[in-house]
Scaffold this motif. Structure first.
Motif, PDB file in Angstrom:
ATOM      1  N   GLN A   1       0.869  -1.508  -0.107  1.00  0.00           N
ATOM      2  CA  GLN A   1      -0.005  -0.068   0.267  1.00  0.00           C
ATOM      3  C   GLN A   1       1.032   1.232   0.013  1.00  0.00           C
ATOM      4  O   GLN A   1       1.730   1.239   0.788  1.00  0.00           O
ATOM      5  N   LEU A   2       0.700   2.131  -0.751  1.00  0.00           N
ATOM      6  CA  LEU A   2       1.563   3.270  -1.126  1.00  0.00           C
ATOM      7  C   LEU A   2       0.909   4.465   0.053  1.00  0.00           C
ATOM      8  O   LEU A   2      -0.226   4.475  -0.023  1.00  0.00           O
ATOM      9  N   GLN A   3       1.947   5.017   0.900  1.00  0.00           N
ATOM     10  CA  GLN A   3       1.602   6.023   1.779  1.00  0.00           C
ATOM     11  C   GLN A   3       2.610   7.043   2.006  1.00  0.00           C
ATOM     12  O   GLN A   3       3.593   6.768   1.582  1.00  0.00           O
ATOM     13  N   LEU A   4       2.190   8.179   2.080  1.00  0.00           N
ATOM     14  CA  LEU A   4       2.878   9.434   2.251  1.00  0.00           C
ATOM     15  C   LEU A   4       2.342   9.799   3.709  1.00  0.00           C
ATOM     16  O   LEU A   4       1.322  10.004   4.116  1.00  0.00           O
ATOM     17  N   VAL A   5       3.434   9.770   4.537  1.00  0.00           N
ATOM     18  CA  VAL A   5       3.276  10.217   6.019  1.00  0.00           C
ATOM     19  C   VAL A   5       4.004  11.783   6.449  1.00  0.00           C
ATOM     20  O   VAL A   5       5.228  11.513   6.475  1.00  0.00           O
ATOM     21  N   GLU A   6       3.347  12.609   6.717  1.00  0.00           N
ATOM     22  CA  GLU A   6       3.774  14.143   7.286  1.00  0.00           C
ATOM     23  C   GLU A   6       4.116  13.921   8.718  1.00  0.00           C
ATOM     24  O   GLU A   6       3.194  13.515   9.413  1.00  0.00           O
ATOM     25  N   SER A   7       5.060  14.850   9.207  1.00  0.00           N
ATOM     26  CA  SER A   7       5.346  14.805  10.407  1.00  0.00           C
ATOM     27  C   SER A   7       6.149  16.304  10.767  1.00  0.00           C
ATOM     28  O   SER A   7       6.841  16.769   9.700  1.00  0.00           O
TER      29      SER A   7
ATOM     30  N   PHE B   1       6.527   2.304  -1.406  1.00  0.00           N
ATOM     31  CA  PHE B   1       6.948   2.704  -2.660  1.00  0.00           C
ATOM     32  C   PHE B   1       8.468   3.523  -2.496  1.00  0.00           C
ATOM     33  O   PHE B   1       8.587   4.089  -1.389  1.00  0.00           O
ATOM     34  N   THR B   2       9.156   3.577  -3.441  1.00  0.00           N
ATOM     35  CA  THR B   2      10.454   4.624  -3.603  1.00  0.00           C
ATOM     36  C   THR B   2      10.153   5.819  -4.032  1.00  0.00           C
ATOM     37  O   THR B   2       9.484   5.586  -5.107  1.00  0.00           O
ATOM     38  N   LEU B   3      10.556   6.802  -3.525  1.00  0.00           N
ATOM     39  CA  LEU B   3      10.259   8.153  -3.909  1.00  0.00           C
ATOM     40  C   LEU B   3      11.457   8.450  -5.146  1.00  0.00           C
ATOM     41  O   LEU B   3      11.317   9.603  -5.695  1.00  0.00           O
ATOM     42  N   ASP B   4      12.430   7.632  -5.030  1.00  0.00           N
ATOM     43  CA  ASP B   4      13.331   7.919  -6.299  1.00  0.00           C
ATOM     44  C   ASP B   4      12.775   8.485  -7.739  1.00  0.00           C
ATOM     45  O   ASP B   4      13.502   9.560  -8.125  1.00  0.00           O
ATOM     46  N   TYR B   5      11.703   8.121  -8.187  1.00  0.00           N
ATOM     47  CA  TYR B   5      11.193   8.632  -9.414  1.00  0.00           C
ATOM     48  C   TYR B   5      10.023   9.493  -9.467  1.00  0.00           C
ATOM     49  O   TYR B   5       9.423   9.464 -10.249  1.00  0.00           O
ATOM     50  N   TYR B   6       9.776   9.800  -8.424  1.00  0.00           N
ATOM     51  CA  TYR B   6       8.587  10.836  -8.084  1.00  0.00           C
ATOM     52  C   TYR B   6       9.160  12.165  -7.819  1.00  0.00           C
ATOM     53  O   TYR B   6       9.986  12.313  -7.301  1.00  0.00           O
TER      54      TYR B   6
ATOM     55  N   VAL C   1      -2.753  23.506   7.363  1.00  0.00           N
ATOM     56  CA  VAL C   1      -2.470  22.005   7.295  1.00  0.00           C
ATOM     57  C   VAL C   1      -1.506  21.802   6.167  1.00  0.00           C
ATOM     58  O   VAL C   1      -1.817  22.153   4.894  1.00  0.00           O
ATOM     59  N   TYR C   2      -0.523  21.261   6.500  1.00  0.00           N
ATOM     60  CA  TYR C   2       0.336  20.886   5.134  1.00  0.00           C
ATOM     61  C   TYR C   2       0.619  19.577   4.679  1.00  0.00           C
ATOM     62  O   TYR C   2       0.524  18.571   5.818  1.00  0.00           O
ATOM     63  N   TYR C   3       0.416  19.344   3.587  1.00  0.00           N
ATOM     64  CA  TYR C   3       0.267  18.141   2.798  1.00  0.00           C
ATOM     65  C   TYR C   3       1.578  17.805   2.117  1.00  0.00           C
ATOM     66  O   TYR C   3       2.002  18.681   1.109  1.00  0.00           O
ATOM     67  N   CYS C   4       2.027  16.528   1.831  1.00  0.00           N
ATOM     68  CA  CYS C   4       2.813  16.119   0.857  1.00  0.00           C
ATOM     69  C   CYS C   4       2.214  15.281  -0.251  1.00  0.00           C
ATOM     70  O   CYS C   4       1.288  14.624   0.119  1.00  0.00           O
ATOM     71  N   ALA C   5       2.617  15.606  -1.448  1.00  0.00           N
ATOM     72  CA  ALA C   5       1.920  14.800  -2.657  1.00  0.00           C
ATOM     73  C   ALA C   5       3.220  14.123  -3.382  1.00  0.00           C
ATOM     74  O   ALA C   5       4.352  14.831  -3.430  1.00  0.00           O
ATOM     75  N   ALA C   6       2.870  13.222  -4.232  1.00  0.00           N
ATOM     76  CA  ALA C   6       3.874  12.626  -5.255  1.00  0.00           C
ATOM     77  C   ALA C   6       3.220  12.271  -6.287  1.00  0.00           C
ATOM     78  O   ALA C   6       1.978  12.140  -6.517  1.00  0.00           O
ATOM     79  N   ASP C   7       4.197  12.731  -7.379  1.00  0.00           N
ATOM     80  CA  ASP C   7       3.759  12.108  -8.758  1.00  0.00           C
ATOM     81  C   ASP C   7       4.856  11.677  -9.581  1.00  0.00           C
ATOM     82  O   ASP C   7       6.034  12.390  -9.474  1.00  0.00           O
ATOM     83  N   ARG C   8       4.761  10.666 -10.490  1.00  0.00           N
ATOM     84  CA  ARG C   8       5.580  10.270 -11.341  1.00  0.00           C
ATOM     85  C   ARG C   8       5.808  10.625 -12.585  1.00  0.00           C
ATOM     86  O   ARG C   8       7.070  10.637 -13.195  1.00  0.00           O
ATOM     87  N   THR C   9       4.938  11.361 -13.124  1.00  0.00           N
ATOM     88  CA  THR C   9       5.068  11.799 -14.383  1.00  0.00           C
ATOM     89  C   THR C   9       4.989  13.338 -14.585  1.00  0.00           C
ATOM     90  O   THR C   9       5.574  13.810 -15.585  1.00  0.00           O
ATOM     91  N   ARG C  10       4.298  14.047 -13.656  1.00  0.00           N
ATOM     92  CA  ARG C  10       4.244  15.395 -14.004  1.00  0.00           C
ATOM     93  C   ARG C  10       5.255  16.485 -13.468  1.00  0.00           C
ATOM     94  O   ARG C  10       6.198  16.224 -12.775  1.00  0.00           O
ATOM     95  N   THR C  11       5.408  17.471 -14.040  1.00  0.00           N
ATOM     96  CA  THR C  11       6.482  18.318 -14.136  1.00  0.00           C
ATOM     97  C   THR C  11       6.126  19.130 -12.467  1.00  0.00           C
ATOM     98  O   THR C  11       5.136  19.171 -11.920  1.00  0.00           O
ATOM     99  N   VAL C  12       7.139  19.861 -12.021  1.00  0.00           N
ATOM    100  CA  VAL C  12       6.954  20.638 -10.712  1.00  0.00           C
ATOM    101  C   VAL C  12       5.912  21.647 -10.892  1.00  0.00           C
ATOM    102  O   VAL C  12       5.122  21.990  -9.892  1.00  0.00           O
ATOM    103  N   GLN C  13       5.805  22.165 -12.018  1.00  0.00           N
ATOM    104  CA  GLN C  13       4.882  23.120 -12.338  1.00  0.00           C
ATOM    105  C   GLN C  13       3.749  22.927 -12.298  1.00  0.00           C
ATOM    106  O   GLN C  13       2.485  23.447 -11.779  1.00  0.00           O
TER     107      GLN C  13
END
Length: 126
Positions: A1-7, A27-32, A93-105
């Protein structure tokens, strides 16, 4: 299960600092590309800072430039947001997000991403 946990959130006085962490599991963040977003009460979610998978492309919203720094440690599967000179208007509230294909913009400006965490509260108040 893919999870992102903020602290790392909390209560800090104006002018203070906090470091937020976004840890991935499943999952590994290397490609995100990873982004930090925030949402204050009765306001829309805002892209604060985003970093590409290699770290070679970084975006900051104007209001945090010179105060916040995004970084990533792929060995620890973690992305950080160092926040200095905090202001009451940074409260959210601060969230983190991940995406494998999109640009930072695309992530930060258009708010497009595939995975996101549950968020951590940051309150800046005296």
């Amino acid at each position: 299960q893919l999870q992102l946990v903020e602290s790392g959130g909390g209560l800090v006085q104006p002018g203070g600092s906090l470091r937020l962490s976004c840890a991935a599991s499943g999952f590994t963040l290397d490609y995100y590309a990873i982004g930090w977003f925030r949402q204050a009460p009765e306001k829309e979610r805002e892209g604060v800072s985003c970093i590409s998978s290699t770290g070679g492309s970084i975006y900051y919203v104007d209001s945090v430039k010179g105060r916040f720094t995004i970084s990533r440690d792929n060995a620890k599967n973690t992305v950080y947001l160092q926040m200095n000179s905090l202001k009451p208007e940074d409260t959210a509230v601060y969230y983190c997000a991940a995406d494998r294909t999109r640009t930072v913009q695309a992530m930060c400006v258009r708010g497009l991403y595939d995975y996101w965490g549950q968020g951590t509260q940051v309150t800046v108040s005296s």
